[in-house]
Design a protein around this motif. Structure first.
Motif, short mmCIF file in Angstrom:
data_model
loop_
_atom_site.label_atom_id
_atom_site.label_comp_id
_atom_site.label_asym_id
_atom_site.label_seq_id
_atom_site.Cartn_x
_atom_site.Cartn_y
_atom_site.Cartn_z
N ILE A 92 0.87 -1.18 0.00
CA ILE A 92 0.00 0.00 0.00
C ILE A 92 0.91 1.24 0.00
O ILE A 92 1.81 1.35 0.83
CB ILE A 92 -0.88 0.06 1.28
CG1 ILE A 92 -1.63 -1.27 1.50
CG2 ILE A 92 -1.83 1.24 1.24
CD1 ILE A 92 -2.66 -1.58 0.48
N ASP A 93 0.68 2.13 -0.95
CA ASP A 93 1.42 3.40 -0.97
C ASP A 93 0.74 4.39 -0.03
O ASP A 93 -0.48 4.60 -0.12
CB ASP A 93 1.41 3.99 -2.38
CG ASP A 93 2.31 3.23 -3.34
OD1 ASP A 93 3.01 2.30 -2.90
OD2 ASP A 93 2.30 3.56 -4.54
N TYR A 115 -1.02 -2.52 7.45
CA TYR A 115 -1.46 -1.14 7.22
C TYR A 115 -2.14 -0.54 8.47
O TYR A 115 -1.85 0.59 8.87
CB TYR A 115 -2.40 -1.14 6.01
CG TYR A 115 -2.95 0.21 5.64
CD1 TYR A 115 -2.11 1.28 5.35
CD2 TYR A 115 -4.34 0.41 5.55
CE1 TYR A 115 -2.62 2.52 4.99
CE2 TYR A 115 -4.85 1.63 5.19
CZ TYR A 115 -3.99 2.69 4.93
OH TYR A 115 -4.50 3.91 4.57
N ASP A 116 -3.03 -1.32 9.10
CA ASP A 116 -3.72 -0.80 10.30
C ASP A 116 -2.72 -0.48 11.40
O ASP A 116 -2.85 0.51 12.13
CB ASP A 116 -4.75 -1.81 10.81
CG ASP A 116 -5.96 -1.88 9.89
OD1 ASP A 116 -6.16 -0.90 9.13
OD2 ASP A 116 -6.66 -2.90 9.90
N ALA A 117 -1.71 -1.34 11.52
CA ALA A 117 -0.69 -1.12 12.56
C ALA A 117 0.09 0.16 12.25
O ALA A 117 0.39 0.95 13.17
CB ALA A 117 0.25 -2.32 12.60
N ALA A 161 -7.66 1.94 -0.41
CA ALA A 161 -9.04 1.75 -0.89
C ALA A 161 -9.22 2.31 -2.30
O ALA A 161 -10.34 2.54 -2.73
CB ALA A 161 -10.00 2.44 0.08
N MET A 162 -8.13 2.51 -3.01
CA MET A 162 -8.27 3.10 -4.36
C MET A 162 -8.47 2.00 -5.40
O MET A 162 -7.84 0.95 -5.34
CB MET A 162 -7.00 3.90 -4.71
CG MET A 162 -6.97 5.28 -4.09
SD MET A 162 -5.37 6.07 -4.33
CE MET A 162 -5.66 6.98 -5.80
N ARG A 188 -6.16 4.90 -9.61
CA ARG A 188 -4.69 4.94 -9.56
C ARG A 188 -4.07 5.22 -10.93
O ARG A 188 -2.88 5.47 -11.04
CB ARG A 188 -4.14 3.60 -9.05
CG ARG A 188 -4.40 3.39 -7.59
CD ARG A 188 -3.66 2.20 -7.07
NE ARG A 188 -2.21 2.44 -7.01
CZ ARG A 188 -1.36 1.63 -6.39
NH1 ARG A 188 -1.79 0.57 -5.79
NH2 ARG A 188 -0.07 1.89 -6.37
N LYS A 189 -4.91 5.19 -11.96
CA LYS A 189 -4.39 5.35 -13.32
C LYS A 189 -3.64 6.69 -13.45
O LYS A 189 -4.13 7.72 -13.01
CB LYS A 189 -5.57 5.30 -14.30
CG LYS A 189 -5.15 5.03 -15.71
CD LYS A 189 -6.31 4.50 -16.55
CE LYS A 189 -5.80 4.18 -17.94
NZ LYS A 189 -5.91 5.22 -18.87
#
Ligand code: FAD
Length: 470
Positions: free
Chosen positions: A219-220, A284-286, A305-306, A311-312
């Protein structure tokens, strides 16, 4: 000048090009990043390009060039930013990008030809067994694995795995020597240091065996902070949180991110100092929880959530990091140049604060967090507002006086830019692997002039350069 007709007659099966436009294009890398080297090296060009497609081609080309006394500069994709692939003495470019086979993938390792593009290795390893390269440069979509090993140092992944210099991050290399009858040598363990990060001066890599790690969905994420100190402290804490799997961790000072990352601008605030990270989805949550504990971190951007459509057109976050930060800044403001520094553990954050308070807007902070000798610390790739070469030298001196290590990117030799000091092992091996000094001449000061005074601060000008620049 290279006797190209003679080379062609010795190498009937190989493509050899001497069209000046193509040769010039293949004689370039990202040397123009440095205003100093842009001035010094812009005329450098080889005489021809030899395209290798197999180990046999490499051996034949080296034997023919050895016999004719032709210097050989190997080349992968030519993305080096220390002008490692520029043929200072003319001669032949040995283009290895056609040797791009991925030979085998097994648990924890890949064997590839040197011209294999790193992103292609990752794609195959992921599809094969959910694996990927542990480390890659931010140029992974174009750079070759051989060029990375010979010219690079680390990058994306270094926050978890350290750099190419660390034992275990290269498993084995096969090289061809530059002799009348080139030998093929398999190097492992300590012997790898003889050719890794040697700019191709100690043999041509014809096969790389590299470790693989598990591939995750990354995840970015970008967080924003009110101060550089808060951003750097959060990056340190996230870097040290071993339970949170991450692949990239960088800090870019305000307003550089906002001004130079146009495709992400709508999520950024001009006054925010940012932390860019790649976090494994399950962590990610951490990572968010850790950010919520600190001083006023704002989650500015996340791909969690994208959709693909959303993201294009957006670059991957690692393409905002490492030397891509510099590239993006240069595109907006051509007066920008950069430095490469190391802020050693445990004083890294206080040193960053001291240096950036000293320079203000003239030197904008860009930090890349890594594991270095087992500790989490940071490299700096600060964006420098270039005025004169004298001022640039002064800025470097001030950094060194304050305690930062500088890998001067405005020099083109191993010692001044890459390695910082003569490596006795590499030097001794060169005598064996390249006795006539024909591999990428001019990049290893210790070979050309053992009495050179590294402390003089002056640019080492290889004597062949004058001839090549004509
Ligand atoms: P090249 O530039 O073609 O070659 C690099 C060096 O290796 C040259 O000295 C060349 O002569 C030698 N060489 C090439 N192939 C061989 C071979 N088969 N045998 C022997 N010698 C060989 N580097 C990093 O380490 N980390 C980063 O994150 C990073 N980010 C970058 C971002 C940008 C925007 C740019 C411009 C550069 C960046 N670099 C980085 C530098 C460079 O992109 C990488 O090191 C890359 O891996 C080099 O691969 P290449 O195929 O382009 O090599």
């Amino acid at each position: 000048m290279t006797d190209i007709a003679r080379l062609k007659s010795r190498l009937p099966g190989l493509r050899i090009e001497d069209h000046p436009t193509l040769v010039r294009q293949k004689s370039r890398d990202f040397f123009w990043y440095s205003p100093v080297l842009k001035r010094q090296l812009h005329q450098v060009t080889a005489d021809c390009v030899v395209f290798a497609r197999s180990v046999e081609d490499v051996v034949a080309a080296l034997a023919a060039c050895f016999e004719a006394g032709v210097p050989v500069t190997p080349r992968g994709a030519g993305t080096g930013n220390y002008r490692q692939a520029m043929p200072l003495s003319g001669g032949a470019i040995l283009d290895l990008s056609g040797m791009d086979g991925i030979l085998s993938i097994s648990p924890g390792r890949v064997v590839a030809e040197p011209g294999a593009v790193i992103a292609a290795i990752d794609r195959e390893a992921r599809a094969h067994s959910g694996q990927e390269m542990r480390l890659h440069p931010s140029t992974a979509k174009t750079a070759t694995v051989g060029g990375f090993v010979a010219g690079g140092s680390g990058g994306v992944g270094s926050i978890s795995w350290g750099g190419l210099r660390d034992f275990g991050n290269i498993i084995r290399l096969k090289i061809a020597t530059m002799e009348a009858s080139p030998r093929l040598l398999d190097l492992r363990g300590s012997d790898l240091h003889k050719v890794s990060h040697a700019y191709g001066t100690n043999g041509i890599i014809v096969e790389c065996e590299m470790p693989l790690g598990p591939a995750y969905e990354w995840i970015d994420v970008i967080w924003g902070f009110d101060s550089l100190a808060a951003a750097a402290a959060f990056a340190r804490d996230l870097g040290e949180a071993d339970g949170i799997l991450k692949k990239e961790l960088a800090v870019v000072a305000a307003p550089a991110a906002h001004d130079y990352f146009p495709r992400h601008r709508r999520w950024l605030r001009r006054e925010s100092h940012i932390v860019c990270a790649m976090i494994a989805r399950h962590a990610y949550d951490a990572a968010k929880a850790l950010a919520e504990q600190g001083p006023r971190a704002a989650l500015l951007f996340s791909t969690a959530a994208m959709s693909v459509a959303e993201r294009k057109g957006l670059p991957d976050i690692y393409e905002l990091c490492w030397n891509h930060t510099t590239l993006r800044a240069l595109k907006v403001d051509p007066s920008i140049t950069y430095l490469q520094t190391l802020y050693r553990f445990p004083d890294h954050l206080s040193l960053v604060a001291k240096i950036h308070a000293h320079f203000g807007d003239e030197v904008a902070a860009h930090l890349e967090f890594v594991r270095f000798d087992g500790k989490v610390t940071c490299f700096g790739l600060p964006l420098v507002r270039f005025t004169t070469e004298e001022r640039l030298d002064e800025i470097i001196r001030i950094h060194e006086d304050m305690g930062a290590v500088v890998f001067n990117p405005h020099r083109y030799t191993l010692e001044e830019g890459g390695m910082k000091r003569t490596d006795a092992v590499q030097l001794a091996f060169k005598g064996e692997a390249d006795p006539r000094g024909l591999l990428n001449p001019g990049k290893m000061i210790a070979w050309d002039d053992p009495s050179y005074d590294y402390a003089s601060g002056g640019t080492y000008l290889f004597k062949g350069l004058g001839q090549a620049a004509g």
